[in-house]
Design an enzyme around this catalytic site. Sequence first.
Site, PDB file in Angstrom:
ATOM      1  N   GLU A  98      44.374 -29.299  -9.740  1.00  0.00           N
ATOM      2  CA  GLU A  98      44.980 -28.271  -8.892  1.00  0.00           C
ATOM      3  C   GLU A  98      45.892 -28.889  -7.831  1.00  0.00           C
ATOM      4  O   GLU A  98      46.996 -28.396  -7.581  1.00  0.00           O
ATOM      5  CB  GLU A  98      43.884 -27.411  -8.263  1.00  0.00           C
TER       6      GLU A  98
ATOM      7  N   GLY B 252      23.315 -24.602   6.479  1.00  0.00           N
ATOM      8  CA  GLY B 252      24.569 -24.580   5.729  1.00  0.00           C
ATOM      9  C   GLY B 252      25.093 -23.171   5.522  1.00  0.00           C
ATOM     10  O   GLY B 252      24.377 -22.300   5.015  1.00  0.00           O
TER      11      GLY B 252
ATOM     12  N   GLY C   6      27.758 -22.330   3.614  1.00  0.00           N
ATOM     13  CA  GLY C   6      28.652 -22.295   2.453  1.00  0.00           C
ATOM     14  C   GLY C   6      28.274 -21.136   1.531  1.00  0.00           C
ATOM     15  O   GLY C   6      27.624 -20.185   1.953  1.00  0.00           O
ATOM     16  N   PHE C   7      28.681 -21.236   0.278  1.00  0.00           N
ATOM     17  CA  PHE C   7      28.421 -20.141  -0.654  1.00  0.00           C
ATOM     18  C   PHE C   7      26.927 -19.851  -0.786  1.00  0.00           C
ATOM     19  O   PHE C   7      26.507 -18.699  -0.782  1.00  0.00           O
ATOM     20  CB  PHE C   7      28.999 -20.459  -2.031  1.00  0.00           C
TER      21      PHE C   7
ATOM     22  N   ALA D 295      31.039 -23.194  -7.102  1.00  0.00           N
ATOM     23  CA  ALA D 295      30.771 -22.017  -6.266  1.00  0.00           C
ATOM     24  C   ALA D 295      29.796 -21.026  -6.908  1.00  0.00           C
ATOM     25  O   ALA D 295      28.867 -20.539  -6.261  1.00  0.00           O
ATOM     26  CB  ALA D 295      32.088 -21.313  -5.940  1.00  0.00           C
ATOM     27  N   GLN D 296      30.007 -20.730  -8.174  1.00  0.00           N
ATOM     28  CA  GLN D 296      29.229 -19.668  -8.831  1.00  0.00           C
ATOM     29  C   GLN D 296      27.719 -19.905  -8.815  1.00  0.00           C
ATOM     30  O   GLN D 296      26.966 -19.054  -8.338  1.00  0.00           O
ATOM     31  CB  GLN D 296      29.722 -19.553 -10.269  1.00  0.00           C
TER      32      GLN D 296
END
Lengths: 447, 447
Positions: free
Chosen positions: A175, A15, A17-18, A319-320
Site C-alpha cells: 500500500e 489498549g 485499538g480495535f 483488524a478483523q
Amino acid sequence: MAAPVQERKRVVILGGGFAGLNAALGLAKLPVDVTIVDRRNHHTFQPLLYQVALAVLSPADIAQPIRSIVNRYPNVEVLMDEAAGFDTTARHVLLKSGAQLEYDYLIVATGSTHSYFGHDEWSTLAPGLKTIEDATEIRRRVLLAFELAERQMLETGVHPRLDFVVIGGGPTGVELAGAISDIAKLYMKRDFRHIDPSQAHVLILEGSPHILAAYPADLQQKAIDQLHALGVETRVNAHVSDIQPGYVMVGEEKIAAMVTLWAAGVQASPLGKLLGFETDRRGCVLVDPQLNPEGFKEIFICGDLAHVMQDGKQVPGVAQPAMQMGTYAARSIGRDIAGKPRGDFRYFDKGDMATIGRKAAVAKIEWPFKAHLSGFPAWFTWLFVHIFFLIGFRNRLNVFREWAWTYLTFKDGVRLITGSHELPGWEAEHGLEVPKTEDRPATPAAP
Amino acid sequence: MAAPVQERKRVVILGGGFAGLNAALGLAKLPVDVTIVDRRNHHTFQPLLYQVALAVLSPADIAQPIRSIVNRYPNVEVLMDEAAGFDTTARHVLLKSGAQLEYDYLIVATGSTHSYFGHDEWSTLAPGLKTIEDATEIRRRVLLAFELAERQMLETGVHPRLDFVVIGGGPTGVELAGAISDIAKLYMKRDFRHIDPSQAHVLILEGSPHILAAYPADLQQKAIDQLHALGVETRVNAHVSDIQPGYVMVGEEKIAAMVTLWAAGVQASPLGKLLGFETDRRGCVLVDPQLNPEGFKEIFICGDLAHVMQDGKQVPGVAQPAMQMGTYAARSIGRDIAGKPRGDFRYFDKGDMATIGRKAAVAKIEWPFKAHLSGFPAWFTWLFVHIFFLIGFRNRLNVFREWAWTYLTFKDGVRLITGSHELPGWEAEHGLEVPKTEDRPATPAAP
C-alpha cells in the site's frame, strides 16, 4: 455518577485499538464498570494510516479521541496512562503514573509494534507505520525528498534519482509503495518546474519468496502485475543486511534510497512478556480457545497480542480478528454474569484486501460469497468496506469526501511538511552543501 | 518550459505568507519569472491558527502547499529554502542551501516571529502561535492538562486547578483564551468522569493598560464584558517577570499556570537586519511610501516586515495590509514594465475583528460602512469574512463544514494529542509520581 454498587464487576481494558474499543462498546450495555487505559488519547483506524502517510487523508480523518467514542456510556471511563506491571493474584494493574487499578476482569489488547530484528538503530533511518506520528513522519520524508531534489536541480542542474525503498512486501508495504507511486506520477505532475516527479522509482524489498505472502497465489501474481504497471519494482528473497543514510544493503549490494520505509517486522507489545505468561517468539501470549492464558479465566488477551490457533493455523494479526476478539471478550463477561457457559472464540474470516494505488487492489473475499477480485472491482470493494468500518459517522463522511475530491480532481490538499526540514543522509550523500552555482538561467528547462 | 527570454525580469519573493503570495498571484499574469522562496512548503492562514490550536480545525483546513496554490502559473516557481545573505549591489540572494538567486526585483515578505523580550528560555515554557507546529503544540498542552488532571484525580482524589494563563491581551491572546474556555465549558462536558472540565480557569495577563489596545474604547469594554461572561479573567498592567514550569511571576506574585501560552511580543524576521537597511526597534525595515528601502527601488519590503507610516500612524502588522502590500508590489513592477509611474502605497482599512469564543466577537468595520459590532453580529461577520478570505475553494468548504458541525453538535472531532505525553512542570509541581493510592472506589464520584 451513581454511587458504587458492590456487585458491579470492574473491567480494565488495556489498549484502545480495535480489540479494546470493541470490548468496551460490548461491555457498555452490561452492568459493569469499565476503564480503558491507553497511552494515546485517540483510537487510530490503522488500515488507512498509509493514506495519512501519503497525504491523501488528514490525521483527524482516521483518528478519534477515545473519550468522544465512549462518552455516551456513563459506565465507561478512559484513562490516558500505560500499564507498568501486574499482580495477577491480587488482581490489579500498576500504571506508569503510579496508580493501581483493581479488576475483576482484565482485557489486554495493547497490540503490536515494529520489529527491526535486533537492529533498533534502523528505526530512525527507516520509520515504520503504526501511529499518527509515524504517518506524519513518513509524509514529511517523502514530500521533502521531492523538495530537496527540486532545490538541488536548480542549484546544480542535476539531482540524484528519487529512490524510495519500502522494506517488506506485506499489505502495508504494498500500500505504501503504490501510494508513493501515485503521488509521484499523478498528483505532483504540475507542482515542480525543474524535476519530473514521475521519474521517481519505488522498490519493494521482501525477505520471503512472496509479495503478499498471506494471499493466494493468483492474487499475489495479480498484485505484482498491478505494482509493475505502476512502475513499482519488486524483489523477493531480498534480505536487508544494513540500512544507512542514503542507501540500503542487500547482501553485498548497495541500493540507493532517498527515503527508506519499514514495513517488515512486527512484534507484540512488551506487555505480553510483562504479564508473565508463555509467549511465542514474537512476544504474543499463548491463549486457549476462550482467549485466556492458562489458569486465568478472568484475563482475556485480544487482538495482535494474542496467539490464537484455529484449524491448525494462527489467526492473523489484523483488524478483523481483533474486533471479533474484543466483542467475544465482552460477550463472555456478559455470559459469566448471566451464569451461562462462555463458548469458544471462533474467527469468522470475511476476507482480506490490500490496495495498490488508485483504482487497483486485490481482495480475497470469504463472505458473503467467496471470490478473488483484483483491479478496479477489488479497489471499489475496498473503498466501501473501509468507509463502512470507520469509527464515527463524521469520519466516514470526511474520508468519503476526501477520497471523492482526490479521485475527481487528482489533487491532494494535505501535502503539508511539518517538523524538521532535513532528511537523514541527504547532505552527506548528495553533497547539497558543496556545489555553488554562480549563474543559473532565469527559467531552467525541466529535465 | 519556454527557453529563457532575456528581456523577462526575474522577481524573487522571499516568504509565502499573505504578502508574498499576493505578490506572486499579481505577478503571475505579467511577463516576468517569479521564484517564491519559503522554508515551509505551505501557506498558513494565520487568522485561524488558534482554531487549530484549540482543536476545532485540522492543520490541512488552514494550510495549503504553496506549490498547489501557484502550480497553474508556468512562470511561477517555488523553492523550499531560506535566504542566508544578500548582495544588493550585484542583486542576488544567497540561500541557506548554498544556491544564489539573481533578481531584477526582490520582494522581501518574511513576516514576524515571537519576541520573548530577551527571555528566549521562556519559549519552551510558553509557546507562541505562528506556525502549524506551534498550533499542534498548544493543542497538545491544553488537551494534556485535562488528561493529567483526570489521571491525578483518579489516583489521589484531588487535582490542581486547571489554570490556563495567556500572556498578551491582543487579538491572538483574546482568541486563545476564549477558545480554551469554550473547549472546557462546552465541548468537553461529557468526556471526563472524575474532573469537571468547566471548572477550568483562564486568565489573560496584559502588560499595557488595555485589552485589545488597537481597538476603540467601546469595543475594548465589550470584549472584556464578553470575556468575563465566559469566565475568562483579565488583568492589565500585569508585567510578567518570570515564567517557570507550573507558574508565572507577575512582580512578586506567583500565579499558578498548568499551561502558559505566549501572545505578547512580536519581532520582525531576522532578514530585516540581514538586508542592512535601517530598521525600527522591532527589526522592521523603514520604507518609503512605495515600500522601498532608501535608494533601492527594485526592492520591496512587504507585510509585517515593513515599517510603513500612513497619516502619522504605523500600518499594523496584520493580514489585510500584508495582502495589499503584496498586490501593490506586483502592480508596481507591472507599471515599471509598462513604463508608467508607480504611485504610492495606501493601506485601505476595511476594519478589524477578533472572536471571543463561540458566538461572541468584536468588529470595527470601516468598509463598506462604518460600524462597531459586538456579540453575535460581530461573530457572524467574522465567520463569513474569514471563510471568504481563505485561500482555496476546498479549504473554504472544509472550514465551513467543520464550523457548522461544531456549532450544531457541540462536538469537535480533532482533539488529538500527538507528540510527547508530558507537560513541563506537571510532575514537579503536582507530584504525580509521589502519591500512590492502594484502593480506589470502582466509580469515584465527580468533584
